[in-house]
Design an enzyme around this catalytic site. Structure first.
Site, PDB file in Angstrom:
ATOM      1  N   LYS A 130       4.921  10.638   3.479  1.00 39.54           N
ATOM      2  CA  LYS A 130       5.147   9.524   2.546  1.00 39.54           C
ATOM      3  C   LYS A 130       5.139  10.097   1.138  1.00 39.54           C
ATOM      4  O   LYS A 130       4.490  11.112   0.886  1.00 39.54           O
ATOM      5  CB  LYS A 130       4.025   8.488   2.685  1.00 39.54           C
ATOM      6  CG  LYS A 130       4.378   7.127   2.151  1.00 39.54           C
ATOM      7  CD  LYS A 130       5.127   6.276   3.170  1.00 39.54           C
ATOM      8  CE  LYS A 130       5.603   4.978   2.568  1.00 39.54           C
ATOM      9  NZ  LYS A 130       6.225   4.096   3.575  1.00 39.54           N
ATOM     10  N   ASP A 170      11.012   2.517   0.240  1.00 40.97           N
ATOM     11  CA  ASP A 170       9.799   1.711   0.465  1.00 40.97           C
ATOM     12  C   ASP A 170       9.734   0.763  -0.731  1.00 40.97           C
ATOM     13  O   ASP A 170      10.775   0.512  -1.371  1.00 40.97           O
ATOM     14  CB  ASP A 170       8.552   2.618   0.558  1.00 40.97           C
ATOM     15  CG  ASP A 170       7.315   1.871   1.048  1.00 40.97           C
ATOM     16  OD1 ASP A 170       7.276   1.493   2.229  1.00 40.97           O
ATOM     17  OD2 ASP A 170       6.392   1.629   0.239  1.00 40.97           O
TER      18      ASP A 170
HETATM   19  P1  NDP Z   1      10.309  -4.284  -1.765  1.00 36.32           P
HETATM   20  O1  NDP Z   1      10.074  -3.487  -3.000  1.00 36.32           O
HETATM   21  O2  NDP Z   1      11.695  -4.602  -1.362  1.00 36.32           O
HETATM   22  O3  NDP Z   1       9.485  -5.662  -1.847  1.00 36.32           O
HETATM   23  C1  NDP Z   1       8.119  -5.663  -2.024  1.00 36.32           C
HETATM   24  C2  NDP Z   1       7.663  -7.107  -2.138  1.00 36.32           C
HETATM   25  O4  NDP Z   1       6.240  -7.138  -2.137  1.00 36.32           O
HETATM   26  C3  NDP Z   1       8.092  -7.771  -3.433  1.00 36.32           C
HETATM   27  O5  NDP Z   1       8.251  -9.133  -3.211  1.00 36.32           O
HETATM   28  C4  NDP Z   1       6.896  -7.500  -4.345  1.00 36.32           C
HETATM   29  O6  NDP Z   1       6.757  -8.404  -5.423  1.00 36.32           O
HETATM   30  C5  NDP Z   1       5.762  -7.671  -3.381  1.00 36.32           C
HETATM   31  N1  NDP Z   1       4.601  -6.907  -3.838  1.00 36.32           N
HETATM   32  C6  NDP Z   1       4.534  -5.572  -4.091  1.00 36.32           C
HETATM   33  N2  NDP Z   1       3.314  -5.238  -4.523  1.00 36.32           N
HETATM   34  C7  NDP Z   1       2.598  -6.388  -4.521  1.00 36.32           C
HETATM   35  C8  NDP Z   1       1.266  -6.709  -4.852  1.00 36.32           C
HETATM   36  N3  NDP Z   1       0.413  -5.770  -5.273  1.00 36.32           N
HETATM   37  N4  NDP Z   1       0.870  -8.008  -4.714  1.00 36.32           N
HETATM   38  C9  NDP Z   1       1.715  -8.957  -4.287  1.00 36.32           C
HETATM   39  N5  NDP Z   1       2.996  -8.722  -3.957  1.00 36.32           N
HETATM   40  C10 NDP Z   1       3.422  -7.451  -4.077  1.00 36.32           C
HETATM   41  O7  NDP Z   1       9.533  -3.488  -0.602  1.00 36.32           O
HETATM   42  P2  NDP Z   1       9.743  -3.570   0.969  1.00 36.32           P
HETATM   43  O8  NDP Z   1      10.117  -4.959   1.360  1.00 36.32           O
HETATM   44  O9  NDP Z   1      10.601  -2.446   1.370  1.00 36.32           O
HETATM   45  O10 NDP Z   1       8.269  -3.230   1.494  1.00 36.32           O
HETATM   46  C11 NDP Z   1       7.288  -4.240   1.729  1.00 36.32           C
HETATM   47  C12 NDP Z   1       6.214  -3.680   2.648  1.00 36.32           C
HETATM   48  O11 NDP Z   1       6.794  -3.258   3.886  1.00 36.32           O
HETATM   49  C13 NDP Z   1       5.439  -2.467   2.121  1.00 36.32           C
HETATM   50  O12 NDP Z   1       4.118  -2.505   2.599  1.00 36.32           O
HETATM   51  C14 NDP Z   1       6.165  -1.297   2.791  1.00 36.32           C
HETATM   52  O13 NDP Z   1       5.359  -0.146   2.899  1.00 36.32           O
HETATM   53  C15 NDP Z   1       6.433  -1.907   4.156  1.00 36.32           C
HETATM   54  N6  NDP Z   1       7.496  -1.257   4.900  1.00 36.32           N
HETATM   55  C16 NDP Z   1       8.760  -1.184   4.406  1.00 36.32           C
HETATM   56  C17 NDP Z   1       9.757  -0.587   5.152  1.00 36.32           C
HETATM   57  C18 NDP Z   1      11.180  -0.611   4.718  1.00 36.32           C
HETATM   58  O14 NDP Z   1      12.038  -0.274   5.537  1.00 36.32           O
HETATM   59  N7  NDP Z   1      11.512  -1.008   3.504  1.00 36.32           N
HETATM   60  C19 NDP Z   1       9.454   0.085   6.437  1.00 36.32           C
HETATM   61  C20 NDP Z   1       8.111  -0.151   6.924  1.00 36.32           C
HETATM   62  C21 NDP Z   1       7.177  -0.766   6.154  1.00 36.32           C
HETATM   63  P3  NDP Z   1       7.191  -7.971  -6.931  1.00 36.32           P
HETATM   64  O15 NDP Z   1       8.671  -8.120  -6.949  1.00 36.32           O
HETATM   65  O16 NDP Z   1       6.462  -8.933  -7.792  1.00 36.32           O
HETATM   66  O17 NDP Z   1       6.724  -6.558  -7.110  1.00 36.32           O
END
Ligand code: NDP
Length: 450
Positions: A130, A170
């Site tokens: 990562k 991510d």
């Molecule tokens: P994105 O950047 O597309 O979206 C992240 C979302 O989570 C946004 O809505 C963001 O809000 C919110 N967020 C981030 N940090 C916080 C926080 N501290 N408190 C509240 N909301 C928060 O990321 P992904 O959708 O790709 O990833 C989301 C999760 O899924 C993560 O845990 C990631 O590790 C996991 N994941 C992702 C994969 C992928 O293929 N993308 C694969 C496997 C797991 P804001 O816009 O306000 O920051």
């Protein structure tokens, strides 16, 4: 080889804490896995002798570097970048890159550790890694993001490669950022090779990669429900986040006849009692990836919905819950609220979104609970397929990839049941931990002391 002393679980965890001071997320992730593994290996001398658990809980390497870039006002900015290469026993290191101000070495070590077990569960030949930086893409211009990505890759390129380490996206790293980083890698090395996944479809990306994690988390939920004689159809779902994973999870729940009630971002959550249908999901995707706006703006467009500033959605009554934002976003009290409101199943799109206390609540209430390392493995599984496509210079269509993803999630669910079912109840955490561990541990045993 000398037979090692069998340390007990508390002593092992004391050692992990001592060696990783202040790294609370990493310690939490190790604890969650180690408690199941200790039970599994108690009568398996070969794992003790080879100190396998101790070795897996120590990353192969952690690279940290300066990322220097210039903003639009000609200020010189300095960020810190990392790549954590946790374990490559069963394949090249593989895992996403996160750009978010909350990124620390501890967060990336926890994610790389979890990734090792997740990748093993997919059955594909991928090790765990990562990376990321404490850079906040929010509010930055495209040119600033491009300059940052180029500077980040100017250091990262020397640590990765198609047979060494293949990063993906991510939080904060989507198609735009992958494009900038891939372009810079190609420019520096003069090689077109599958060194990143999540690429655009014009240059070697998989047609199913954007949807894979969110769809996969819902397929995992569907498999859990099916195993217990239930279905997604007609059920209400509460989802957190509004990024890649959350919007695609919402899309699949809707396609399967469920009703999505909430989405969120770091500013709060929106509650739409009429349900967030495909047109509304498309609005959110555009809002987040093109306009780069806030989820509160949903309520300007859809008047029946309400915005709850600074709050998380777990108090909203639902049948299904899918945390899809970030780590530790669902605590003990919130888990209790979900249970009290009658939640039947929880499938984690995000990585480690539920705190250890929250997991215990679900466990004690015998809720179907799919931990991230199993439930969100669809993303990295399709990344594995993207690696194969790039190596073979072929490409599968959307439909074929959809079938493969469905089969992969079914397979992961099956492994969790195999190692986690007891007295008619499936402990998916235990099942995922043991199945993921066993393959990596056996490969490490084969290598001797390395
Ligand atoms: P994105 O950047 O597309 O979206 C992240 C979302 O989570 C946004 O809505 C963001 O809000 C919110 N967020 C981030 N940090 C916080 C926080 N501290 N408190 C509240 N909301 C928060 O990321 P992904 O959708 O790709 O990833 C989301 C999760 O899924 C993560 O845990 C990631 O590790 C996991 N994941 C992702 C994969 C992928 O293929 N993308 C694969 C496997 C797991 P804001 O816009 O306000 O920051």
């Amino acid at each position: 080889m000398a037979v090692a002393d069998h340390v007990d679980f508390p002593t092992f965890m004391e050692g992990v804490k001592k060696r990783n001071p202040g790294q609370t997320e990493f310690v939490q992730a190790v604890q969650e896995v180690a408690q199941d593994i200790f039970e599994f290996i108690k009568d398996k001398e070969e794992y003790h002798e080879a100190q396998i658990l101790r070795r897996i809980a120590e990353p192969d390497r952690v690279v940290s570097f300066r990322v220097c870039w210039e903003d639009d006002n000609h200020n010189i900015r300095v960020q810190r970048g990392w790549r954590v290469q946790n374990n490559n026993a069963i394949g090249p290191y593989k895992g996403g890159i996160r750009f978010h101000p909350s990124v620390t070495e501890s967060v990336l070590k926890f994610l790389a550790f979890e990734q090792t077990f997740k990748n093993s569960l997919t059955g594909l030949p991928m090790g765990g890694g990562k990376g990321g930086a404490n850079f906040n893409p929010r509010g930055k211009s495209d040119s600033e993001v491009m300059r940052f990505c180029q500077s980040f890759m100017t250091e990262l390129y020397r640590h990765i490669g198609p047979d060494t380490d293949v990063p993906a996206g991510d939080i904060g790293v989507g198609g735009r950022e992958i494009g900038y980083m891939f372009g810079q890698y190609k420019r520096i090395t003069n090689r077109w090779e599958g060194v990143l996944t999540g690429k655009g479809q014009e240059y070697g990306g998989s047609q199913m990669r954007p949807e894979a994690t969110g769809y996969g988390a819902v397929y995992f939920m569907q498999n859990m429900l099916k195993h217990a004689g239930h279905d997604v159809e007609g059920k209400t779902a509460v989802i957190s986040g509004s990024g890649n994973v959350a919007t695609h999870a919402a899309e699949k729940i809707t396609q399967l006849g469920g009703k999505v009630l909430t989405l969120s971002d770091s500013g709060g959550f929106i509650h739409d009692p009429d349900g967030i249908d495909q047109a509304k999901i498309d609005f959110v995707k555009h809002l987040k990836t093109v306009k780069r706006g806030r989820i509160s703006e949903y309520c300007d467009e859809y008047k029946g919905a309400s915005f709850h500033e600074g709050k998380r959605p777990w108090d909203v009554e639902c049948d299904l819950a899918l945390p899809c934002a970030t780590q530790n976003e669902l605590n003990e009290d919130e888990a209790k609220a979900l249970v009290k409101n009658g939640v039947q199943a929880v499938s984690e799109g995000a990585n480690m979104p539920t705190t250890l206390d929250g997991v215990k609540v679900f466990h004690d209430a015998k809720i179907m609970y799919g931990p991230g390392k199993a439930a969100n493995a669809g993303g990295v599984a399709v990344s594995g397929l993207e690696m194969s496509q790039n190596s073979e210079r072929i490409s599968w269509n959307h439909e074929r990839l959809g079938e493969m993803l469905t089969e992969l999630m079914e397979g992961i669910h099956g492994k969790c049941v195999e190692y986690g079912e007891k007295d008619g109840h499936v402990d998916y955490v235990k099942g995922a931990n043991i199945a993921g561990f066993k393959k990596v541990a056996d490969a490490m045993l084969a290598f001797g002391v390395v």
